[in-house]
Design a protein around this motif. Structure first.
Motif, short mmCIF file in Angstrom:
data_model
loop_
_atom_site.label_atom_id
_atom_site.label_comp_id
_atom_site.label_asym_id
_atom_site.label_seq_id
_atom_site.Cartn_x
_atom_site.Cartn_y
_atom_site.Cartn_z
N ARG A 153 24.60 -13.18 7.21
CA ARG A 153 24.12 -13.47 5.95
C ARG A 153 25.17 -13.25 4.83
O ARG A 153 25.28 -13.99 3.98
CB ARG A 153 22.81 -12.82 5.52
CG ARG A 153 21.63 -13.44 6.52
CD ARG A 153 20.05 -12.55 6.60
NE ARG A 153 19.78 -12.71 5.14
CZ ARG A 153 18.84 -12.14 4.53
NH1 ARG A 153 18.33 -11.05 5.34
NH2 ARG A 153 18.33 -12.32 3.47
N GLU A 204 14.48 -11.52 9.35
CA GLU A 204 15.62 -11.67 8.92
C GLU A 204 16.46 -12.91 9.38
O GLU A 204 17.23 -13.73 8.42
CB GLU A 204 16.96 -10.51 9.32
CG GLU A 204 16.63 -9.19 8.73
CD GLU A 204 17.47 -8.17 9.29
OE1 GLU A 204 18.48 -7.96 8.56
OE2 GLU A 204 17.32 -7.59 10.19
N LEU A 239 17.75 -15.95 7.21
CA LEU A 239 19.00 -16.71 7.49
C LEU A 239 19.15 -18.17 7.59
O LEU A 239 19.66 -19.05 6.83
CB LEU A 239 19.82 -15.87 8.65
CG LEU A 239 20.96 -16.76 9.23
CD1 LEU A 239 22.06 -16.47 8.19
CD2 LEU A 239 21.20 -16.01 10.46
N GLU A 264 18.36 -19.41 3.78
CA GLU A 264 19.63 -19.23 3.06
C GLU A 264 20.75 -20.27 3.50
O GLU A 264 21.45 -20.98 2.77
CB GLU A 264 20.25 -17.85 3.18
CG GLU A 264 19.30 -16.69 2.61
CD GLU A 264 19.68 -15.65 2.88
OE1 GLU A 264 20.86 -15.15 3.79
OE2 GLU A 264 18.87 -14.38 2.43
#
Length: 542
Positions: free
Chosen positions: A38, A84, A88, A91
């Motif tokens: 990330r 997470e 990711l 994003e």
């Protein structure tokens, strides 16, 4: 990418492979992780890629670097959490980058709950039907059921011990003993993986990369491998029913979800069978990857690839390196520039300067060909294969080859991001644990930071080439036409005004008539193209 607006993204995408353990370390433990990925999405966005393919990140004992999966619906704590990963994916989508996850359907980890239940339950356990448990040969059953050779070399059967301590049946593993093969004749196995696909598609994943796609179905009569008979576990026809069912699932989802197969298949027609309109969308082109740095050989590979894909309407893929093969900067600097797993891959004289020059030309060649292109992490930095010390090697290919083949760790060394000394920004400043594999000090000139803004760097070349590829209507998916060229030179046109020329000879050659030069892999000598150099030209009349 420059693929037509109404064409699926995967037909002309530039796809970047992330090997999570070696990409970037966010928490300082010396192992790459989701936090590290990330934190480096800006690098991938600036590179201009269309999608990221993530090698396995699932819970695993790591007997084979995560390709021994214990749970297909979670993330190994060494990499982070499922939350997470979901962040990711979101994003990356925010940056216009799609995501592809690796699914390993041929085998699982010996720690997978199904296999643990199969062992604990003894010979009568129903879970044994989900794998390949068989009695041994010989009067005491102490001989392996077959003499099949594994994909890493070595034996393919391991004998179990019954709950009462007596010797038991044997189980099949085409890879390591920690990777038992699933029995794809069992409906529960098929249902399980269909649910795994939905699990990841539901989380916004755009594609599935299928590991060892041609190995799933076995001949249940367990014949030995003989030259004049069909292979007992490679490319059996029954595998296509599996991928037809997977395609139906992918088609249920919006946004052109893609299935991409790892298909090692020397027969190009058999390879193309996986790409029929109701099966996989694309598959990796290992013929091109293993090809020599030679004009005649590469033209034959390109023509053969395009010819095989044409009848099924699938796009070709072009791959120079990945997590399993010697990096091409190193391969192209050797006298023998081909790749195969049968070759010893260390202790060979390598001219890294020559390999780098050729790798730059190969980048322009692959990015100009019709279809999708894959970039393996570090390729854009010009990284070479590292001679990993024997005491650091983790790849099971090393012991299973009798300590002859050094394995694949040399292409998996953690990336150099910044600074003048290891860990080169791979881990946060002040991290107490070094990277899991040592980086060579000579990489200080190959860090992303050192190459950013340098007009002559490999990173700048990739950024420029991908930017031009996006802008050119003729690049990405679509036709190509070979042009007349001198011996040992490849020249082809894409669209109305774009030409790529690559000089494989040992002497400069004259450039064809052109209006302007878009990009060259190295300095040109006036209107001459030097050896081992590629150029993209604008042709046409204004």
């Amino acid at each position: 990418m420059s693929t037509a607006d109404n064409s699926p993204w995967w037909r002309g995408a530039v796809i970047y492979q992330v090997y999570p353990r070696s990409f970037a370390d966010g928490n300082g433990d010396g192992i790459g992780d989701i936090a590290g990925i990330r934190s480096r999405l800006n690098h991938l966005s600036a590179l201009g890629i269309d999608a990221i393919w993530f090698s396995p990140w699932y819970p695993s004992p790591m007997a084979d670097a995560g390709y021994d999966v214990a749970d297909y619906r979670d993330i190994d704590p060494m990499f982070g959490t499922l939350a997470e990963v979901e962040a990711l994916i979101a994003e990356a989508h925010g940056l216009g980058i799609r995501t592809i996850v690796d699914v390993v359907p041929n085998h699982c980890s010996d720690q997978h709950p199904w296999f643990q239940a199969a062992l604990a339950g003894g010979p009568g356990a129903p879970e044994r039907e989900l794998f390949w448990f068989r009695p041994g040969r010989g009067p005491n059953g102490d001989q392996r059921p077959t003499d099949w050779v594994g994909e890493f070399g070595g034996e393919t059967w391991t004998r179990t011990t019954n709950p009462d301590g007596t010797p038991g049946d044997w189980y099949l593993h085409l890879f390591t003993a920690e990777q038992p093969d699933f029995n794809w004749e069992h409906p529960l196995v098929r249902a399980e993986f269909e649910d795994v696909l939905r699990f990841w598609f539901d989380r916004g994943v755009d594609g599935i990369r299928i590991d060892s796609a041609g190995l799933l179905v076995k001949d249940g009569t367990l014949p030995e491998t003989l030259p004049d008979r069909p292979h007992p576990f490679r490319d059996l026809d029954g595998v296509h029913d599996i991928y037809r069912s997977w395609r139906r699932i992918a088609d249920e989802y919006p946004g052109d979800r893609a299935l991409i197969g790892e298909v090692w298949m020397p027969d190009r027609q058999r390879f193309a069978n996986y790409l029929r309109p109701d099966e996989l969308h694309a598959a990796f082109n290992f013929d091109f990857l293993g090809c020599a740095w030679d004009a005649t050989a590469l033209r034959e590979s390109i023509d053969g690839t395009l010819h095989a894909h044409e009848p099924v309407g699938a796009p070709a893929t072009w791959v120079l390196s990945n997590h399993d093969v010697t990096r091409h900067v190193t391969r192209y600097g050797r006298e023998d520039t081909t790749f195969s797993f049968a070759k010893k891959r260390e202790g060979i004289f390598t001219d890294l300067e020559l390999g780098t020059v050729r790798a730059r030309a190969a980048a322009l060649l692959s990015l100009a060909l019709p279809g999708a292109t894959y970039v393996y992490q570090g390729e854009e930095l010009g990284l070479w294969e590292v001679d990993v010390p024997p005491e650091q090697r983790t790849d099971p290919m090393w012991p299973r080859s009798g300590y002859i083949d050094p394995g694949r760790d040399g292409c998996r060394v953690p990336l150099p991001w910044s600074g003048d000394a290891p860990p080169f920004g791979f881990s946060p400043d002040g991290a107490a644990t070094p990277p899991w594999l040592s980086q060579p000090a000579e990489w200080k000139g190959r860090t992303a930071q050192a190459q950013t803004g340098d007009p002559s760097s490999m990173l700048t070349l990739y950024q420029q080439a991908i930017r031009i590829r996006r802008a050119e209507a003729g690049l990405g998916d679509g036709p190509m036409n070979w042009l007349e060229a001198p011996a040992e030179v490849l020249a082809f046109a894409r669209g109305e005004e774009f030409v790529c020329v690559v000089n494989f000879s040992d002497a400069p050659v004259s450039l064809p008539t052109h209006r302007s030069r878009l990009l060259a892999s190295g300095p040109l000598d006036g209107d001459l193209l030097p050896p081992d150099t590629a150029v993209w030209l604008r042709t046409g009349t204004a």
